[in-house]
Design a protein around this motif. Structure first.
Motif, PDB file in Angstrom:
ATOM      1  N   LEU A  51       0.815  -1.301  -0.153  1.00 21.02           N
ATOM      2  CA  LEU A  51      -0.090   0.161  -0.043  1.00 21.02           C
ATOM      3  C   LEU A  51       0.767   1.280  -0.072  1.00 21.02           C
ATOM      4  O   LEU A  51       1.665   1.306   0.588  1.00 21.02           O
ATOM      5  N   TYR A  52       0.377   2.225  -0.718  1.00 21.97           N
ATOM      6  CA  TYR A  52       1.243   3.410  -0.686  1.00 21.97           C
ATOM      7  C   TYR A  52       0.253   4.638  -0.428  1.00 21.97           C
ATOM      8  O   TYR A  52      -0.843   4.586  -0.864  1.00 21.97           O
ATOM      9  N   TYR A  53       0.655   5.471   0.155  1.00 22.20           N
ATOM     10  CA  TYR A  53      -0.237   6.906   0.375  1.00 22.20           C
ATOM     11  C   TYR A  53       0.701   7.841   0.330  1.00 22.20           C
ATOM     12  O   TYR A  53       1.697   8.000   1.024  1.00 22.20           O
ATOM     13  N   GLY A  54       0.392   8.923  -0.248  1.00 20.64           N
ATOM     14  CA  GLY A  54       1.240  10.310  -0.048  1.00 20.64           C
ATOM     15  C   GLY A  54       0.575  11.116   0.954  1.00 20.64           C
ATOM     16  O   GLY A  54      -0.687  11.378   0.944  1.00 20.64           O
ATOM     17  N   THR A  55       1.069  11.872   1.815  1.00 21.48           N
ATOM     18  CA  THR A  55       0.498  12.680   2.807  1.00 21.48           C
ATOM     19  C   THR A  55      -0.033  14.035   2.173  1.00 21.48           C
ATOM     20  O   THR A  55      -1.069  14.584   2.694  1.00 21.48           O
ATOM     21  N   ALA A  56       0.624  14.305   0.900  1.00 19.00           N
ATOM     22  CA  ALA A  56      -0.458  15.498   0.336  1.00 19.00           C
ATOM     23  C   ALA A  56      -1.130  15.145  -0.620  1.00 19.00           C
ATOM     24  O   ALA A  56      -1.428  15.879  -1.951  1.00 19.00           O
ATOM     25  N   ASP A  57      -1.674  13.826  -0.811  1.00 18.02           N
ATOM     26  CA  ASP A  57      -2.525  13.351  -1.709  1.00 18.02           C
ATOM     27  C   ASP A  57      -3.915  14.164  -1.763  1.00 18.02           C
ATOM     28  O   ASP A  57      -4.486  14.257  -0.862  1.00 18.02           O
ATOM     29  N   ASN A  58      -3.997  14.723  -3.166  1.00 15.28           N
ATOM     30  CA  ASN A  58      -5.549  15.314  -2.910  1.00 15.28           C
ATOM     31  C   ASN A  58      -6.673  14.670  -3.799  1.00 15.28           C
ATOM     32  O   ASN A  58      -7.437  14.931  -4.251  1.00 15.28           O
ATOM     33  N   ASN A  59      -6.332  13.070  -3.997  1.00 13.59           N
ATOM     34  CA  ASN A  59      -7.067  12.026  -4.709  1.00 13.59           C
ATOM     35  C   ASN A  59      -7.709  11.144  -3.725  1.00 13.59           C
ATOM     36  O   ASN A  59      -8.646  10.949  -3.641  1.00 13.59           O
ATOM     37  N   VAL A  60      -6.658  10.708  -2.915  1.00 15.29           N
ATOM     38  CA  VAL A  60      -7.124   9.705  -1.940  1.00 15.29           C
ATOM     39  C   VAL A  60      -6.870  10.243  -0.411  1.00 15.29           C
ATOM     40  O   VAL A  60      -5.531  10.534  -0.266  1.00 15.29           O
ATOM     41  N   HIS A  61      -7.907  10.531   0.479  1.00 11.00           N
ATOM     42  CA  HIS A  61      -7.379  11.035   1.614  1.00 11.00           C
ATOM     43  C   HIS A  61      -6.615   9.876   2.553  1.00 11.00           C
ATOM     44  O   HIS A  61      -7.105   8.877   2.521  1.00 11.00           O
ATOM     45  N   PRO A  62      -5.614  10.336   3.149  1.00 17.25           N
ATOM     46  CA  PRO A  62      -4.656   9.346   4.055  1.00 17.25           C
ATOM     47  C   PRO A  62      -5.610   8.490   5.147  1.00 17.25           C
ATOM     48  O   PRO A  62      -5.560   7.347   5.404  1.00 17.25           O
ATOM     49  N   SER A  63      -6.801   8.988   5.515  1.00 22.68           N
ATOM     50  CA  SER A  63      -7.687   8.495   6.248  1.00 22.68           C
ATOM     51  C   SER A  63      -8.299   7.293   5.668  1.00 22.68           C
ATOM     52  O   SER A  63      -8.590   6.135   6.321  1.00 22.68           O
ATOM     53  N   ASN A  64      -8.553   7.215   4.386  1.00 23.74           N
ATOM     54  CA  ASN A  64      -9.028   6.184   3.446  1.00 23.74           C
ATOM     55  C   ASN A  64      -7.962   4.997   3.680  1.00 23.74           C
ATOM     56  O   ASN A  64      -8.586   3.788   3.560  1.00 23.74           O
ATOM     57  N   THR A  65      -6.681   5.295   3.581  1.00 27.99           N
ATOM     58  CA  THR A  65      -5.759   4.419   3.287  1.00 27.99           C
ATOM     59  C   THR A  65      -5.517   3.566   4.841  1.00 27.99           C
ATOM     60  O   THR A  65      -5.293   2.307   4.855  1.00 27.99           O
ATOM     61  N   MET A  66      -5.687   4.443   5.933  1.00 29.22           N
ATOM     62  CA  MET A  66      -5.822   3.707   7.177  1.00 29.22           C
ATOM     63  C   MET A  66      -7.004   3.174   7.590  1.00 29.22           C
ATOM     64  O   MET A  66      -6.988   2.053   8.017  1.00 29.22           O
ATOM     65  N   GLN A  67      -8.131   3.443   6.994  1.00 30.36           N
ATOM     66  CA  GLN A  67      -9.380   2.516   6.937  1.00 30.36           C
ATOM     67  C   GLN A  67      -9.048   1.173   6.231  1.00 30.36           C
ATOM     68  O   GLN A  67      -9.338  -0.079   6.833  1.00 30.36           O
ATOM     69  N   LEU A  68      -8.241   1.012   4.997  1.00 33.35           N
ATOM     70  CA  LEU A  68      -7.783  -0.095   4.584  1.00 33.35           C
ATOM     71  C   LEU A  68      -6.836  -1.001   5.340  1.00 33.35           C
ATOM     72  O   LEU A  68      -6.835  -2.024   5.627  1.00 33.35           O
ATOM     73  N   VAL A  69      -5.814  -0.057   6.089  1.00 35.42           N
ATOM     74  CA  VAL A  69      -4.920  -0.797   6.922  1.00 35.42           C
ATOM     75  C   VAL A  69      -5.757  -1.642   8.001  1.00 35.42           C
ATOM     76  O   VAL A  69      -5.279  -2.694   8.445  1.00 35.42           O
ATOM     77  N   GLN A  70      -6.699  -0.884   8.768  1.00 35.71           N
ATOM     78  CA  GLN A  70      -7.193  -1.245   9.747  1.00 35.71           C
ATOM     79  C   GLN A  70      -7.998  -2.632   9.327  1.00 35.71           C
ATOM     80  O   GLN A  70      -8.238  -3.570  10.126  1.00 35.71           O
ATOM     81  N   ALA A  71      -8.645  -2.700   8.158  1.00 34.60           N
ATOM     82  CA  ALA A  71      -9.462  -3.783   7.396  1.00 34.60           C
ATOM     83  C   ALA A  71      -8.631  -4.778   7.327  1.00 34.60           C
ATOM     84  O   ALA A  71      -8.835  -6.145   7.691  1.00 34.60           O
TER      85      ALA A  71
END
Length: 100
Positions: A36-56
């Motif tokens: 999984l990858y997320y950029g902290t300045a991503d304006n397309n996918v919010h980092p909280s969405n990545t964290m939801q996937l991590v939690q799942a």
């Protein structure tokens, strides 16, 4: 919800961004090695969405690698790291990848 013609409140926007996504229920069906990858300045996918996937993924015991791009956007993944991951998991250990 947000009414048409009304400027959304910060709380409404935050609630929409952080709302659980329906596809998280499929985390247990993912196969193979995951990065999984997320950029902290991503304006397309919010980092909280990545964290939801991590939690799942953690809830169902699925292993994964997580790469974070500080101040990087949606496509800020280190290309060399991505190629290393693909070579390791698709060329050097392809049978182990399918078994996961």
């Amino acid at each position: 919800g947000v009414e048409v013609g009304r400027t959304p409140r910060t709380a409404d926007v935050a609630s929409a961004i952080c709302a659980p996504r329906p596809w998280m229920k499929y985390a247990d069906k993912l196969k193979g090695r995951l990065m999984l990858y997320y950029g902290t300045a991503d304006n397309n996918v919010h980092p909280s969405n990545t964290m939801q996937l991590v939690q799942a993924l953690q809830r169902v015991g699925k292993s994964f690698e997580l790469q974070v791009g500080p101040d990087a956007g949606h496509t800020g993944l280190n290309q060399m790291r991505m190629m290393e991951f693909f070579i390791d998991n698709l060329v050097l250990k392809p049978a182990a990848t399918r078994a996961m």
